[in-house]
Design a protein around this motif. Structure first.
Motif, PDB file in Angstrom:
ATOM      1  N   LYS A   1       0.428  15.052 -23.463  1.00  0.00           N
ATOM      2  CA  LYS A   1      -0.740  14.217 -23.251  1.00  0.00           C
ATOM      3  C   LYS A   1      -0.892  13.336 -24.534  1.00  0.00           C
ATOM      4  CE  LYS A   1      -1.514  16.136 -19.501  1.00  0.00           C
ATOM      5  NZ  LYS A   1      -0.024  16.986 -19.179  1.00  0.00           N
ATOM      6  N   GLY A   2      -1.173  12.118 -24.518  1.00  0.00           N
ATOM      7  CA  GLY A   2      -1.512  11.289 -25.535  1.00  0.00           C
ATOM      8  C   GLY A   2      -0.358  10.493 -26.040  1.00  0.00           C
ATOM      9  N   SER A   3       0.759  10.899 -25.568  1.00  0.00           N
ATOM     10  CA  SER A   3       1.883  10.353 -25.992  1.00  0.00           C
ATOM     11  C   SER A   3       1.896   8.805 -25.502  1.00  0.00           C
ATOM     12  CB  SER A   3       3.110  10.877 -25.615  1.00  0.00           C
ATOM     13  OG  SER A   3       3.217  10.936 -24.205  1.00  0.00           O
ATOM     14  N   LYS A   4       2.773   8.006 -26.205  1.00  0.00           N
ATOM     15  CA  LYS A   4       2.848   6.664 -25.574  1.00  0.00           C
ATOM     16  C   LYS A   4       3.399   6.449 -24.291  1.00  0.00           C
ATOM     17  CE  LYS A   4       3.796   4.088 -30.068  1.00  0.00           C
ATOM     18  NZ  LYS A   4       4.891   3.528 -30.771  1.00  0.00           N
ATOM     19  N   ASN A   5       4.248   7.279 -23.977  1.00  0.00           N
ATOM     20  CA  ASN A   5       4.692   7.447 -22.533  1.00  0.00           C
ATOM     21  C   ASN A   5       3.574   7.888 -21.594  1.00  0.00           C
ATOM     22  OD1 ASN A   5       7.023   7.364 -20.648  1.00  0.00           O
ATOM     23  ND2 ASN A   5       6.973   9.593 -20.423  1.00  0.00           N
ATOM     24  N   HIS A   6       2.834   8.860 -21.963  1.00  0.00           N
ATOM     25  CA  HIS A   6       1.835   9.221 -21.099  1.00  0.00           C
ATOM     26  C   HIS A   6       0.808   8.316 -20.848  1.00  0.00           C
ATOM     27  CE1 HIS A   6      -1.407  11.952 -19.434  1.00  0.00           C
ATOM     28  NE2 HIS A   6      -1.994  11.525 -20.183  1.00  0.00           N
ATOM     29  N   ILE A   7       0.493   7.457 -21.984  1.00  0.00           N
ATOM     30  CA  ILE A   7      -0.605   6.429 -21.559  1.00  0.00           C
ATOM     31  C   ILE A   7       0.278   5.210 -20.823  1.00  0.00           C
ATOM     32  CG2 ILE A   7      -1.590   4.447 -22.951  1.00  0.00           C
ATOM     33  CD1 ILE A   7      -1.790   6.422 -25.494  1.00  0.00           C
ATOM     34  N   LEU A   8       1.449   4.842 -21.138  1.00  0.00           N
ATOM     35  CA  LEU A   8       2.314   3.786 -20.398  1.00  0.00           C
ATOM     36  C   LEU A   8       2.185   4.111 -18.742  1.00  0.00           C
ATOM     37  CD1 LEU A   8       3.710   1.140 -19.857  1.00  0.00           C
ATOM     38  CD2 LEU A   8       5.812   2.250 -20.422  1.00  0.00           C
ATOM     39  N   LEU A   9       2.707   5.430 -18.601  1.00  0.00           N
ATOM     40  CA  LEU A   9       2.654   5.848 -17.108  1.00  0.00           C
ATOM     41  C   LEU A   9       1.215   5.934 -16.514  1.00  0.00           C
ATOM     42  CD1 LEU A   9       5.445   8.412 -17.139  1.00  0.00           C
ATOM     43  CD2 LEU A   9       5.614   6.081 -16.565  1.00  0.00           C
ATOM     44  N   GLY A  10       0.210   6.205 -17.329  1.00  0.00           N
ATOM     45  CA  GLY A  10      -1.097   6.562 -16.900  1.00  0.00           C
ATOM     46  C   GLY A  10      -1.523   5.174 -16.458  1.00  0.00           C
ATOM     47  N   GLN A  11      -1.125   4.110 -17.255  1.00  0.00           N
ATOM     48  CA  GLN A  11      -1.650   2.655 -16.862  1.00  0.00           C
ATOM     49  C   GLN A  11      -0.922   2.107 -15.512  1.00  0.00           C
ATOM     50  OE1 GLN A  11      -0.549   0.679 -20.574  1.00  0.00           O
ATOM     51  NE2 GLN A  11      -2.483   0.935 -21.604  1.00  0.00           N
TER      52      GLN A  11
ATOM     53  N   HIS B   1       0.945  -1.144  -0.120  1.00  0.00           N
ATOM     54  CA  HIS B   1      -0.074   0.116   0.081  1.00  0.00           C
ATOM     55  C   HIS B   1       0.895   1.090   0.031  1.00  0.00           C
ATOM     56  CE1 HIS B   1      -3.755   2.333   0.835  1.00  0.00           C
ATOM     57  NE2 HIS B   1      -2.853   2.812   1.737  1.00  0.00           N
ATOM     58  N   ILE B   2       1.729   1.206   1.068  1.00  0.00           N
ATOM     59  CA  ILE B   2       2.863   2.316   0.885  1.00  0.00           C
ATOM     60  C   ILE B   2       3.758   2.584  -0.414  1.00  0.00           C
ATOM     61  CG2 ILE B   2       4.735   3.332   2.094  1.00  0.00           C
ATOM     62  CD1 ILE B   2       3.823   2.006   4.786  1.00  0.00           C
ATOM     63  N   ILE B   3       4.261   1.387  -1.063  1.00  0.00           N
ATOM     64  CA  ILE B   3       5.002   1.393  -2.155  1.00  0.00           C
ATOM     65  C   ILE B   3       4.163   1.979  -3.195  1.00  0.00           C
ATOM     66  CG2 ILE B   3       6.028   0.031  -3.830  1.00  0.00           C
ATOM     67  CD1 ILE B   3       7.076  -1.639  -1.665  1.00  0.00           C
ATOM     68  N   CYS B   4       2.865   1.723  -3.352  1.00  0.00           N
ATOM     69  CA  CYS B   4       2.023   2.075  -4.622  1.00  0.00           C
ATOM     70  C   CYS B   4       1.744   3.344  -4.197  1.00  0.00           C
ATOM     71  CB  CYS B   4       0.917   1.148  -4.647  1.00  0.00           C
ATOM     72  SG  CYS B   4       1.001  -0.433  -5.201  1.00  0.00           S
ATOM     73  N   GLY B   5       1.372   3.955  -2.866  1.00  0.00           N
ATOM     74  CA  GLY B   5       1.058   5.145  -2.742  1.00  0.00           C
ATOM     75  C   GLY B   5       2.086   6.238  -3.067  1.00  0.00           C
ATOM     76  N   GLY B   6       3.623   5.757  -2.942  1.00  0.00           N
ATOM     77  CA  GLY B   6       4.766   6.540  -3.240  1.00  0.00           C
ATOM     78  C   GLY B   6       4.797   6.461  -4.715  1.00  0.00           C
ATOM     79  N   THR B   7       4.394   5.590  -5.549  1.00  0.00           N
ATOM     80  CA  THR B   7       4.437   5.486  -6.969  1.00  0.00           C
ATOM     81  C   THR B   7       3.514   6.345  -7.601  1.00  0.00           C
ATOM     82  OG1 THR B   7       5.133   3.047  -6.833  1.00  0.00           O
ATOM     83  CG2 THR B   7       3.965   3.626  -8.929  1.00  0.00           C
ATOM     84  N   VAL B   8       2.126   6.461  -6.974  1.00  0.00           N
ATOM     85  CA  VAL B   8       1.199   7.335  -7.337  1.00  0.00           C
ATOM     86  C   VAL B   8       1.785   8.648  -7.242  1.00  0.00           C
ATOM     87  CG1 VAL B   8      -1.162   8.223  -6.771  1.00  0.00           C
ATOM     88  CG2 VAL B   8      -0.834   5.673  -7.156  1.00  0.00           C
TER      89      VAL B   8
END
Length: 224
Positions: free
Chosen positions: A28-38, A9-16
């Protein structure tokens, strides 16, 4: 298992928190944006799932419950709106999440009223009322849109996406601030403000971002 849930939970919180900052400046809309968004959404949903697991099996926490609902709803809407750009394509689970969010918000308001009259804790009652109101408002707005969509802009889905994902980041920042009050307001009797300051600061920034993209898209269309 409890230790695993807490640590993950803490690790994912830091990631977010980290990815949210990166996404603000990402193209916005770039492959990097989509990947990091996922990755951001995956981490966010694990935060919600682990929070509910901790609440259900180990120890109840009203704080965890409220933040889990808010983060799940906003991140869920932020993802789903990209997949239902065509009006009327809502699925049953879109309705289910909107209804559950509305009911939770109403319940939180009722709990706040109950707290105000039965305990000597007006601050808690106020916070329940504030968070309950906005949670109920979000759920009802989703339902109203499903029933009678008022779409006057071609890129309505983009503005909803920005608002929802920005809201999920505000919820994550609220969780971090409330869990670590001495970082922001050390030894202060006003640490309860950390519940609302992320929203007070973040909401105008989201509004500015939406206005920026609305102006940018309208300008680009006018020149075509």
């Amino acid at each position: 298992m409890e230790q695993f849930l807490i640590i993950s939970h803490i690790i994912c919180g830091g990631t977010v928190l980290l990815l949210g900052l990166i996404q603000m400046i990402n193209r916005k809309g770039s492959k990097n944006h989509i990947l990091l968004g996922q990755i951001y959404v995956g981490a966010m949903w694990w935060i919600c799932l682990s929070a509910f697991a901790i609440i259900t099996f180990y120890r109840f926490s009203a704080f965890l419950m409220v933040i889990a609902v808010l983060t799940f709803h906003t991140s869920f809407v932020g993802v789903r709106v990209l997949r239902r750009k065509k009006i009327g394509t809502e699925k049953w689970y879109d309705w289910a999440v909107a209804i559950a969010t509305s009911l939770f918000g109403a319940g939180l308001i009722i709990y706040g009223i109950h707290t105000y009259f039965t305990t000597n804790n007006p601050i808690l009652a106020l916070l329940c009322g504030i968070f309950g109101f906005f949670t109920l408002k979000n759920g009802i707005e989703d339902l109203r849109f499903f029933i009678k969509p008022n779409v006057s802009e071609k890129s309505w889905w983009l503005y909803q996406h920005i608002g929802a994902m920005g809201g999920s980041y505000i919820a994550a920042m609220t969780a971090f601030a409330v869990q670590n009050p001495n970082i922001f307001l050390p030894n202060s009797s006003y640490q309860w403000l950390l519940w609302i300051l992320p929203s007070v600061i973040g909401t105008p920034l989201i509004t500015m971002a939406i206005k920026h993209w609305r102006k940018k898209l309208n300008t680009s269309r006018a020149t075509v």
